[in-house]
Scaffold this active site. Structure first.
Site, mmCIF file in Angstrom:
data_model
loop_
_atom_site.group_PDB
_atom_site.id
_atom_site.type_symbol
_atom_site.label_atom_id
_atom_site.label_comp_id
_atom_site.label_asym_id
_atom_site.label_seq_id
_atom_site.Cartn_x
_atom_site.Cartn_y
_atom_site.Cartn_z
ATOM 1 N N GLU A 29 44.474 22.976 -38.065
ATOM 2 C CA GLU A 29 43.455 24.012 -37.916
ATOM 3 C C GLU A 29 43.267 24.317 -36.433
ATOM 4 O O GLU A 29 42.958 23.422 -35.651
ATOM 5 C CB GLU A 29 42.119 23.527 -38.508
ATOM 6 C CG GLU A 29 41.055 24.598 -38.436
ATOM 7 C CD GLU A 29 39.695 24.118 -38.933
ATOM 8 O OE1 GLU A 29 39.290 23.009 -38.575
ATOM 9 O OE2 GLU A 29 39.054 24.876 -39.676
ATOM 10 N N GLY A 85 31.486 20.820 -40.556
ATOM 11 C CA GLY A 85 32.159 20.611 -39.278
ATOM 12 C C GLY A 85 33.594 20.205 -39.486
ATOM 13 O O GLY A 85 34.191 20.459 -40.532
ATOM 14 N N LYS A 115 20.098 19.526 -37.285
ATOM 15 C CA LYS A 115 20.751 19.267 -35.992
ATOM 16 C C LYS A 115 21.854 20.298 -35.755
ATOM 17 O O LYS A 115 22.912 20.250 -36.366
ATOM 18 C CB LYS A 115 21.367 17.866 -35.934
ATOM 19 C CG LYS A 115 21.749 17.514 -34.493
ATOM 20 C CD LYS A 115 22.876 16.546 -34.357
ATOM 21 C CE LYS A 115 24.226 17.145 -34.101
ATOM 22 N NZ LYS A 115 24.367 18.046 -32.963
ATOM 23 N N GLU A 161 31.317 19.995 -45.802
ATOM 24 C CA GLU A 161 32.069 21.263 -45.745
ATOM 25 C C GLU A 161 32.918 21.171 -44.494
ATOM 26 O O GLU A 161 32.396 21.216 -43.385
ATOM 27 C CB GLU A 161 31.108 22.448 -45.644
ATOM 28 C CG GLU A 161 30.174 22.610 -46.808
ATOM 29 C CD GLU A 161 30.898 22.960 -48.090
ATOM 30 O OE1 GLU A 161 32.033 23.462 -48.031
ATOM 31 O OE2 GLU A 161 30.330 22.710 -49.167
ATOM 32 N N GLY A 180 33.847 14.611 -40.430
ATOM 33 C CA GLY A 180 33.418 14.386 -41.814
ATOM 34 C C GLY A 180 33.840 13.007 -42.308
ATOM 35 O O GLY A 180 33.068 12.302 -42.967
ATOM 36 N N CYS A 215 35.790 28.795 -40.799
ATOM 37 C CA CYS A 215 36.434 27.683 -41.509
ATOM 38 C C CYS A 215 37.430 28.189 -42.539
ATOM 39 O O CYS A 215 38.455 27.568 -42.777
ATOM 40 C CB CYS A 215 35.372 26.811 -42.149
ATOM 41 S SG CYS A 215 34.197 27.763 -43.091
ATOM 42 N N THR A 259 37.020 18.092 -40.005
ATOM 43 C CA THR A 259 37.395 17.101 -41.019
ATOM 44 C C THR A 259 37.338 15.683 -40.461
ATOM 45 O O THR A 259 36.875 14.753 -41.143
ATOM 46 C CB THR A 259 38.792 17.434 -41.579
ATOM 47 O OG1 THR A 259 38.680 18.675 -42.299
ATOM 48 C CG2 THR A 259 39.290 16.373 -42.538
HETATM 49 P P1 NAD Z 1 32.233 19.051 -35.226
HETATM 50 O O1 NAD Z 1 32.590 18.181 -36.381
HETATM 51 O O2 NAD Z 1 32.711 18.638 -33.879
HETATM 52 O O3 NAD Z 1 30.657 19.203 -35.110
HETATM 53 C C1 NAD Z 1 29.858 19.632 -36.183
HETATM 54 C C2 NAD Z 1 28.479 19.044 -36.033
HETATM 55 O O4 NAD Z 1 28.568 17.625 -36.169
HETATM 56 C C3 NAD Z 1 27.848 19.299 -34.684
HETATM 57 O O5 NAD Z 1 26.458 19.469 -34.849
HETATM 58 C C4 NAD Z 1 28.144 18.008 -33.943
HETATM 59 O O6 NAD Z 1 27.251 17.785 -32.883
HETATM 60 C C5 NAD Z 1 27.991 16.992 -35.055
HETATM 61 N N1 NAD Z 1 28.697 15.721 -34.859
HETATM 62 C C6 NAD Z 1 29.780 15.470 -34.079
HETATM 63 N N2 NAD Z 1 30.124 14.167 -34.174
HETATM 64 C C7 NAD Z 1 29.258 13.592 -35.043
HETATM 65 C C8 NAD Z 1 29.108 12.274 -35.568
HETATM 66 N N3 NAD Z 1 29.922 11.284 -35.223
HETATM 67 N N4 NAD Z 1 28.119 12.050 -36.454
HETATM 68 C C9 NAD Z 1 27.301 13.044 -36.848
HETATM 69 N N5 NAD Z 1 27.382 14.304 -36.374
HETATM 70 C C10 NAD Z 1 28.356 14.584 -35.492
HETATM 71 O O7 NAD Z 1 32.744 20.491 -35.624
HETATM 72 P P2 NAD Z 1 32.652 21.799 -34.741
HETATM 73 O O8 NAD Z 1 33.750 21.716 -33.724
HETATM 74 O O9 NAD Z 1 31.257 22.011 -34.282
HETATM 75 O O10 NAD Z 1 32.943 22.925 -35.826
HETATM 76 C C11 NAD Z 1 34.197 23.332 -36.154
HETATM 77 C C12 NAD Z 1 34.645 22.732 -37.461
HETATM 78 O O11 NAD Z 1 33.737 23.050 -38.492
HETATM 79 C C13 NAD Z 1 35.978 23.285 -37.919
HETATM 80 O O12 NAD Z 1 36.797 22.260 -38.372
HETATM 81 C C14 NAD Z 1 35.615 24.187 -39.059
HETATM 82 O O13 NAD Z 1 36.624 24.413 -39.991
HETATM 83 C C15 NAD Z 1 34.465 23.487 -39.633
HETATM 84 N N6 NAD Z 1 33.672 24.410 -40.426
HETATM 85 C C16 NAD Z 1 33.678 24.285 -41.782
HETATM 86 C C17 NAD Z 1 32.951 25.160 -42.565
HETATM 87 C C18 NAD Z 1 32.923 25.035 -44.060
HETATM 88 O O14 NAD Z 1 32.028 25.587 -44.682
HETATM 89 N N7 NAD Z 1 33.830 24.328 -44.673
HETATM 90 C C19 NAD Z 1 32.195 26.165 -41.961
HETATM 91 C C20 NAD Z 1 32.221 26.268 -40.577
HETATM 92 C C21 NAD Z 1 32.944 25.360 -39.822
#
Ligand code: NAD
Length: 486
Positions: free
Chosen positions: A388, A232, A179, A254, A237, A288, A234
Site C-alpha cells: 500500500e 489505520g 484520539k 479498519e 492494527g 484506504c 495494517t
Molecule cells: P497509523 O496506523 O500510523 O495511525 C492511525 C492512528 O493510530 C493514529 O491516530 C496513530 O496516532 C495511532 N497509532 C499509531 N501507533 C499506535 C499504537 N501502537 N497504538 C495505538 N494507536 C496507534 O495509520 P496512518 O498512517 O495514520 O493512516 C494510514 C493508514 O490507515 C493506511 O494504511 C490506510 O489504508 C488506513 N486506513 C484505513 C481505512 C479503512 O477504513 N480501512 C480508512 C482510512 C485509512
C-alpha cells in the site's frame, strides 16, 4: 473556554479544556505551506487515566439515565451543528490534511454530519428479543452499550473516520475517548467544541491529542477501556490486536488496502477512465480503498493507459484552499518521502512511468505536492503492485482473461475494496462474488453511504463501519431468564 481562544489547543476531558499533565505539546503543520498552524497538547498515560475515569463516570451518570430517544436527539444535534459550522470545519480539515477545500466542504464534512444524523435515528431502534426457550421462563435479551470506547483514527479523513466511530458509539449509549492522528488533530478538537455546544453531558465525548506510539498505546492497554475502534495501518492494527489481548478488549480494525480496479474489454471505456482516475487520484490517493492496482484487459491496455495518462497529466496540484483546486498536497513530509520512495522503486524494478513521477511545485517552493503518477507494465510481484503506497501512484497490470483478472485481483494480503467495469451483467455479478473484498463497486468507484457497510476481508481488518452492522460492534447482548413457574 474554547480551544481556539488559547494559544495551545488543549485536551477535551469531562467537558473541560485542559493541558496535558506533562505540559507537553506538539505542532501541527499545514502540508501545503509547511508552516506550523497550531500547537496542541500532547497527552500521555496520565491523561488517559483522567479521561477514562471521566468516561466511566459518565457511563453511570446522566448519560445512562437519558432515554434512547433523548440520546438520539443529542446525536442529531451534533449533525446539525457540524453543518452549521461546515465552512469553518472544512477549512480546518484542509489546513491540516492538505485536501482541496472542495472535497472537505462538499464531501467530507456533509458525510460526517450525515453519519451522525443516520446513527441518531438508530438510537431508539436498537432492540432486544424475546426467545421461546425450554421450561417455563420468560427469556429476553438486552442490547447494552459496550462501555468506554477508544476511537483511534488516521489522518486521511480525520473528521469522517471519527464520525464513523463516535456516532454509532454514542447512539448506542457508550462513552468515547477520541484520539486523532498527530498530524490532524484540529477537527477532532472541533468535535469536542461541538460536544459542549450541543449539551452532551460531561465525560461522554473526550478528545485526547498526542502520538500513537505512547498515547494510542496507553489507550489500548488501559483496563478501563472496553473497546478499541481503530482505523489505520495494517501493521499498527496487528500491534493493537496483540496489546489488546492482555485485557481482552473488544476491537474492530479498519486497515489498509491495495484494491484492484478491473477493466474488462467490454466496459464503457469513458466511464472506466473516469472511474480509474477517481479511484486512485481522489483524496490524493490517501484513501484506504483507493483503486491502486488497475487491472486492464490486454486487448485494450495500450489505448486505455494512454488516455488515462493524458488525464493524469492535466490534473495539476494546486493550493488546497483555492475552491478551484481538485488535487491537493500529500498530508505530511513523511508521507511525501514514502510516496517518492515507492515511485523510485517502480522505476528501478522496471515498470514504465507514463505520467507524473516527481514532486510538484505549485509556484510557492513549499508544500508536499506530488504529481499524479501512473506506472504501466507493472508485474504483479513488483513492490508497487503489492504494498500500500497511500498516495497518488497507480500500478497498471494487464491480464489475458477473466480468470486471470480475478486471480490477480485476489493475489494480495489485503481485501478492502475492488472495482469491476463491464457491460455484461452476468460477468459483473460473477466477478463481484469471486472478489475477496469487503466492498465491490461495479461500473463505479469510491462511492459510500452511511447506510451501506464498509470494512475489510483478509488483512484489511474486521468489523464493519456504518450501516446497521456497526451497531453490533457498539452493543453487547445480555440474556435475562425469568422463572415463571407459579
Ligand atoms: P497509523 O496506523 O500510523 O495511525 C492511525 C492512528 O493510530 C493514529 O491516530 C496513530 O496516532 C495511532 N497509532 C499509531 N501507533 C499506535 C499504537 N501502537 N497504538 C495505538 N494507536 C496507534 O495509520 P496512518 O498512517 O495514520 O493512516 C494510514 C493508514 O490507515 C493506511 O494504511 C490506510 O489504508 C488506513 N486506513 C484505513 C481505512 C479503512 O477504513 N480501512 C480508512 C482510512 C485509512
Amino acid at each position: 473556554m474554547s480551544t481556539s481562544s488559547s494559544a495551545t489547543k488543549q485536551l477535551f476531558i469531562n467537558n473541560q479544556w485542559q493541558s496535558a499533565a506533562s505540559g507537553n505539546t506538539m505542532e501541527v503543520v499545514n502540508p501545503a505551506t509547511e508552516a506550523t498552524i497550531a500547537t496542541v497538547a500532547s497527552a500521555g498515560a496520565d491523561d488517559v487515566n483522567v479521561a477514562v475515569a471521566a468516561a466511566r463516570a459518565a457511563l453511570d451518570g446522566p448519560w445512562s439515565r437519558l432515554s434512547a430517544r433523548e440520546r438520539g436527539r443529542l446525536v442529531h444535534k451534533i449533525a446539525t451543528r457540524v453543518m452549521e459550522r461546515a465552512d469553518d470545519i472544512a477549512r480546518l480539515e484542509t489546513l491540516h490534511n492538505g485536501k482541496p477545500i472542495s472535497e472537505s466542504r462538499q464531501i467530507e464534512v456533509p458525510a460526517a454530519a450525515e453519519c451522525f444524523e443516520y446513527f441518531a435515528g438508530w438510537a431508539d431502534k436498537v432492540v432486544g428479543e424475546t426467545i421461546p426457550v425450554k421450561g417455563n421462563h420468560l427469556t429476553y435479551t438486552l442490547r447494552e452499550p459496550v462501555g468506554v470506547v477508544a476511537a483511534i483514527v488516521p489522518w486521511n479523513f480525520p473528521l469522517l473516520l471519527a464520525a464513523w466511530k463516535v456516532a454509532p458509539a454514542l447512539a448506542c449509549g457508550n462513552t468515547v475517548i477520541l484520539k486523532p492522528a498527530s498530524q490532524t488533530p484540529l477537527t477532532a478538537l472541533a468535535l469536542g467544541e461541538i460536544a459542549l455546544e450541543t449539551g452532551l453531558p460531561p465525560g461522554v465525548l473526550n478528545v485526547l491529542t498526542g502520538p500513537g506510539g505512547t498515547l494510542g498505546q496507553a489507550l489500548v492497554e488501559h483496563p478501563g477501556v472496553d473497546k478499541i475502534a481503530f482505523t489505520g495501518d495494517t501493521a499498527t492494527g496487528k500491534s493493537i490486536m496483540r496489546s489488546a489481548a492482555d485485557t481482552l478488549k473488544k476491537i474492530t480494525l479498519e486497515l489498509g488496502g491495495k484494491s484492484p480496479n478491473i477493466v474488462l474489454a467490454d466496459a464503457d471505456l469513458e466511464a472506466a477512465l473516469r472511474g480509474a482516475s477517481i479511484g486512485i487520484f481522489y483524496g490524493k490517493g490517501e484513501v484506504c480503498a483507493a483503486g491502486s492496482r488497475l487491472l486492464v484487459d490486454r486487448t485494450i491496455k495500450d489505448e486505455f493507459i494512454d488516455k488515462l495518462a493524458a488525464r493524469a497529466k492535466k490534473m495539476v496540484p494546486g493550493d488546497p484552499l483555492d475552491p478551484k483546486t481538485r488535487f491537493g498536497a500529500v498530508s505530511s513530509r513523511k508521507q511525501l518521502e514514502t510516496v517518492l520512495r515507492y515511485i523510485e522503486s517502480g522505476r528501478t524494478e522496471g515498470a514504465t512511468l507514463v505520467a507524473g513521477g516527481a514532486r510538484a511545485d505549485i509556484g510557492t517552493g513549499k508544500g508536499y505536492f506530488v504529481q499524479p503518477t501512473i506506472f504501466a507494465d507493472v508485474a504483479p510481484e513488483m513492490t508497487i503492485a503489492r504494498e500500500e503506497i497511500f498516495g497518488p501512484v497507480l500500478a497498471a497490470i494487464e491480464f489475458a482473461d477473466l480468470d486471470e483478472a480475478i486471480a490477480r485481483a485476489n493475489d494480495s494480503p489485503y481485501g478492502l475494496a475492488a472495482g469491476v467495469w463491464t457491460r455484461d451483467i452476468k460477468k459483473a455479478h460473477y466477478v463481484a462474488r469471486k472478489l475477496q473484498a469487503g466492498t465491490v463497486w461495479v461500473n463505479t468507484y469510491n462511492v459510500y453511504d452511511t447506510a451501506a457497510p464498509f470494512g475489510g476481508y483478509k488483512q484489511s481488518g474486521f468489523g464493519r463501519e456504518m450501516s446497521a452492522h456497526a451497531l453490533e460492534h457498539y452493543t453487547q447482548i445480555k440474556s435475562v431468564w425469568v422463572d415463571l413457574n407459579m
